[in-house]
Design an enzyme around this catalytic site. Structure first.
Site, PDB file in Angstrom:
ATOM      1  N   GLU A 171      -7.616  -2.125   7.933  1.00 57.48           N
ATOM      2  CA  GLU A 171      -8.494  -2.783   7.193  1.00 57.48           C
ATOM      3  C   GLU A 171      -8.807  -4.290   7.304  1.00 57.48           C
ATOM      4  OE1 GLU A 171      -6.799   0.010   5.629  1.00 57.48           O
ATOM      5  OE2 GLU A 171      -7.495   0.987   4.996  1.00 57.48           O
ATOM      6  N   ASP A 225       3.564  -1.746   6.201  1.00 61.85           N
ATOM      7  CA  ASP A 225       2.238  -2.917   7.208  1.00 61.85           C
ATOM      8  C   ASP A 225       3.101  -3.641   7.578  1.00 61.85           C
ATOM      9  OD1 ASP A 225       1.120  -0.248   7.278  1.00 61.85           O
ATOM     10  OD2 ASP A 225      -0.707  -1.271   5.874  1.00 61.85           O
ATOM     11  N   GLU A 228       0.439  -1.155  -0.320  1.00 61.16           N
ATOM     12  CA  GLU A 228       0.179   0.068  -0.393  1.00 61.16           C
ATOM     13  C   GLU A 228       0.609   1.487   0.038  1.00 61.16           C
ATOM     14  OE1 GLU A 228      -1.951   0.521   3.598  1.00 61.16           O
ATOM     15  OE2 GLU A 228      -3.512   1.565   2.885  1.00 61.16           O
TER      16      GLU A 228
END
Lengths: 266, 266, 266, 266, 266, 266
Positions: free
Chosen positions: F122, F45, F34
């Site tokens: 998410e 991440d 991302e």
């Protein structure tokens, strides 16, 4: 860090520069977490497919995405079987979903070509299905500018190399699981991750010509390997790795870097 | 009608008698509706897998279920490609669903062994997945009384037969699509469905070692066949059919009709 | 072989000639493998839907695809129930997937109209769903050139025929399972597959107006038939078959062979 | 509030008291949000199935769960078609998922019997599939203590009632959409939600005996109703509602409140 | 009835008039059927989200669709856990399917904006996924005329209101389950459905910072509430409801009723 | 190599020794690929969740599996949005499938506890769903010996640490994307992968309290970061990493290494 071929190392702005040419190629290694006998690590397939992707990427100025590190269920005839501890597998729908999502995501970002570099036999058809479903959703048809390629690295081992690596005759790809090919490659690329002193020699497994489910566990040798790794060497691994990267890079360059109007020659 | 090996011909009460022994074997042919060049019918794969299943069933006193008559998407490297009219295909989830449902249904009825006899290369992994999912749902584990076998009939062609059928050397299974093997078998088994006068000779297709999607249609020969069927004959078909049925029946008898305690020998 | 209406018999080039007109119609029979009492074979629904499709195809110069030979789960109120051995069923997702895949495959090849000819009551809604999903994916909307039709053959039995076949009054479609209609049709079309000497007479089943799951097995008569087949005859079968093929062919010709601008009249 | 039959009104502790008997029955109304002509509200099917469930629950001391307020796609032959604005539909997988989830959730909580009260024709098979999948997952087989019932309320309208409601002859359930039955019931149960002044009279729709997709919109009358609601009255609605609730409650009491050993009688 | 904001009350023709403007907004409440302690009804989340939607709809001249009355599995950290009787839940795929179907159905009918008003914490991500999948299928991209909004009503509670409702400090949204916020709102909006005499006071639950599955049931207080509802009042509910409806209506008006070219301001 | 905590480095026999105790714990890092602004790599991440897992594993003598390196779609409110190049995402079904497959595979092999260490906001609910579905399939219920834990590492940042890292006040977890926390951690753990000279300062993003789809791209700052990383330092990273690993390891030891009879204390 901007010289890395690994997508995970790039920042988004450096990545967008790569996309800006309209010619970006992303290679996705696909492996497994699977028992590979007492002398090879569980991550062997992922490690090898990643190293092949890396080698090719450096030649083509392409990028390497994070691997799909878990593969489809190990089958007894090609990987010893899914019942063996250490083998941690995905079902077909999930692996297909992985391929479908990644193809859609990368092509939507403007990647020109996505290349899956497979290192675990059982994955192939589910990756194919994921690619096909993605292209259908994206509406890409023959003649499209963007494409996806799917290959297993061993299909690029030449006959000449095979003869050198297996002087006593090649036992067949189906039982090359933790055998001479994988072990030699690991000895060349990741020697610290191989424990040759744990290697167990023995005759190749002889499995029926059918798959039986539930499996008959006794048919898999105790090592989990279908053929012996005796005779493996870093030199053989170097030969294998070098020849495959050469041929693979050459074939991909021919296929993907030529002008589109030539794309039909084999 | 009670002598038929075909399940569709049996009435429910005759079928239940077959189940009552606890030893019933049901073979399920799996084929495709796929272009096979100008000389073979679209149903070739389904016809051949059904005929092999029938031949084996007569030897083993087994039953033959209705075939799965549509197969997974034809791939360019093994079937010419899914873009060719006449090729009518299922996606992976549907073919997997077919296998999963049939396994659950037959084993729940008390069938002892289900055997999928595959005649279309691309089907294999999706059938495997369907079988595996079914067994997981049924809770069948190694050692269970019931089992499912999966095989492709060409894996039972012996080296000796290959040498006789391809005196100039075997071109490889991957491009055997509408070639000498399938054509000879059809000439032996279903001569009225072969049009040898429409056969087009030519060199074997040379395809890349990767799959490319969307396909490059020009890479498939105009005939849709990947190797020539020239040299096919009913005599070769008879040899192929006879040898495969012999070996397949023998292997299945050895595997399924022996006492359970011997099941571990290959 | 080029006069066959069966797609499995055509070679790809002959099929492409049929497509070239832009007016090709493909009928897909849909049946089941389901117990039909002691006197009818398990394949009755597939056999009958195939024969109706064949009859209509000859009138319309249409083609008949391989049948979907397995159907949705037999329900107790219409088929005796899925718990009865011999009944081999698909779940809703798989049957829907079959219909969705076949519609997409045939329409993408250039078939103008696909017609599903259903012969097993429980299939209908899942076929409808598969068709609807396929058309959504293909982007076909009202006014499109291509279409898909779905019908059950018994909806074309006329009132006049019903009166002749059931002189004592029609018991209702819901319990016509292995009864006079199916048995008479089989006696006319496939007499060798009917065993009238095994027929068991008895009163029609009286089932609740709800479905209860798990089923209460005792509610299904021991024969598995919901109404008696006594009074069946080949003559009745001939009447039924002839009248339905006449009406079905006429309705389809009116619907599909007229000029598109007239397509709105019922 | 503890006298409410509606689950949404109960607190968790009151609900657990109801479960403690081991005999709790939960009714789930299933409807649609669907055009019902100019005189009936979009929620008609959900309103009616909820009112029938409520009426029956009061007789049986059962509970009524929140309705499934959206239904399967409206089909042209039974509801005018899914292309009409106001019709807001679920696909088959989602409706099946709703039923499957609710059955599992309620039975796992200890509900003895779940009863789906359907008010939208097209829902039935997908609810059935959801129930069947849930019971398979729960491992409930014939003879189990818990059960699920599925019914459509109109199947409980008696012949006598039909004759009174349709003195000129019953046009058939398939075209009862926004017609005399639904309108009369709404006039009796929810008069403020009916606009009789907007009702449009006209002949019943005559639709082909097949489904065609994409639909031919012109085949649905402009009102969206397949038969006229002229002749509807609150009195007819009262008759219908009373008779159906009587019979439905009686049948369910007979089926669910008797001793288990009697469960086999029809 | 034509003044109702509830879609289920409108007839299809009145609804089409609302669509004709091209500016129709439909709000969809999403709740749950979930234990809320001994003093609040199982339907609390659905009731509250419906009431918020209704309040906003009256301000914006929008419409309120039937609620999604069942929600995603209750998690121990936010709702006590799915193991508690009264909690009746959907899996992720089904809730995602509900949102996907409703978005597609409403946008295809010509609704301009769909707004999901969530009242059950665990629903959010699955609704988001359903919306995203629907927009992908519809081909709607940034800049499109139509849009879907997703919100949870508690995100619109202002800091000022929080301070007034929780004079001793706000315990955090994660444990607001059957606590002061929900209880006060219910006391204001649905006092007859609250049983303050059954309320059990006690300290707030202290749960680990991880989720553990299977849950450890003892970690949820016996009431099923994660924080005490002591201190709830109708006055606090009135404040909460009024402020949230004000802010929510203002934000939506700003977002959806301005000219499209201004849509980028936050 | 047998001292590695990484499963991919272990051979199958060494892994089986770890399983033999019956107490093996496997941690699975979950991240994303991302965009993280111009100063952090796309893999942030995954890198961070892997490093936290590694740190904890060393304390607990646990193992770290290959990360799930791709995450759920980035949402505008928490990650800038899925429309930004560099963000390569999975849909909900695939991420859920990954979690479901890994849980089943590891627990079936005899792992006692699986712990998902999440690093991408998410992902959480889809991981939860995958875990829950797996446990349902495995039949694990409260009280079972095996368990699965799910956590996000930032939930273990203490209030004290927060105050030190954000002396001017914590802006909130939702906009911590490429901000001070992630940047400081990367400066501490992977300084060569951070380009502080590319960092762009600026005010935090102010996003609406709802999600809008399709997104309004202009609402995401040009950097892709929702809050500024100015003020990041390796020292803050060291503090964060040390404190979180301490607390996380302590909580997991308390939860998983105590005797089972104590498992109910928070």
């Amino acid at each position: 860090m901007d010289k890395s071929v690994f997508l995970e190392d790039l920042d988004a702005f450096a990545y967008r520069e790569a996309l800006a040419s309209g010619e970006a190629i992303v290679l996705i290694p696909v492996g497994s977490l699977e028992q590979h006998g007492p002398h090879l690590p569980l991550g062997t397939d992922t490690i090898l497919s990643s190293r092949f992707a890396e080698g090719v990427a450096r030649r083509l100025d392409a990028l390497v995405a994070q691997p799909i590190a878990y593969g489809y269920k190990s089958q007894q005839k090609s990987g010893g079987g899914n019942h063996l501890s250490g083998t941690t597998s995905l079902d077909g729908a999930t692996l297909t979903g992985m391929a479908r999502n990644l193809v859609k995501s990368f092509l939507n970002q403007g990647v020109r070509h996505v290349v899956f570099v497979n290192g675990h036999f059982e994955n192939y058809q589910f990756l194919y299905e994921g690619i096909d479903l993605a292209l259908e959703e994206l509406g890409l048809k023959p003649g499209a500018d963007q494409s996806v390629l799917l290959l297993s690295y061993w299909d690029f081992v030449s006959q000449d190399t095979l003869t050198k690596v297996y002087p006593d005759g090649f036992p067949g790809w189906d039982i090359e699981h933790g055998g001479v090919l994988e072990t030699s490659l690991m000895l060349h690329l990741e020697p610290a991750r191989v424990a040759m002193d744990r290697l167990v020699d023995g005759p190749a497994a002889v499995l029926p010509r059918f798959d039986r489910l539930p499996v008959v566990p006794e048919r898999t040798p105790a090592t989990g390997c279908l053929s012996s790794a005796a005779g493996s060497s870093a030199a053989k691994g170097e030969l294998l790795y070098g020849q495959v990267v050469d041929d693979l890079a050459a074939d991909l360059a021919e296929e993907l870097l030529r002008e589109p109007e030539d794309a039909t020659a084999p």
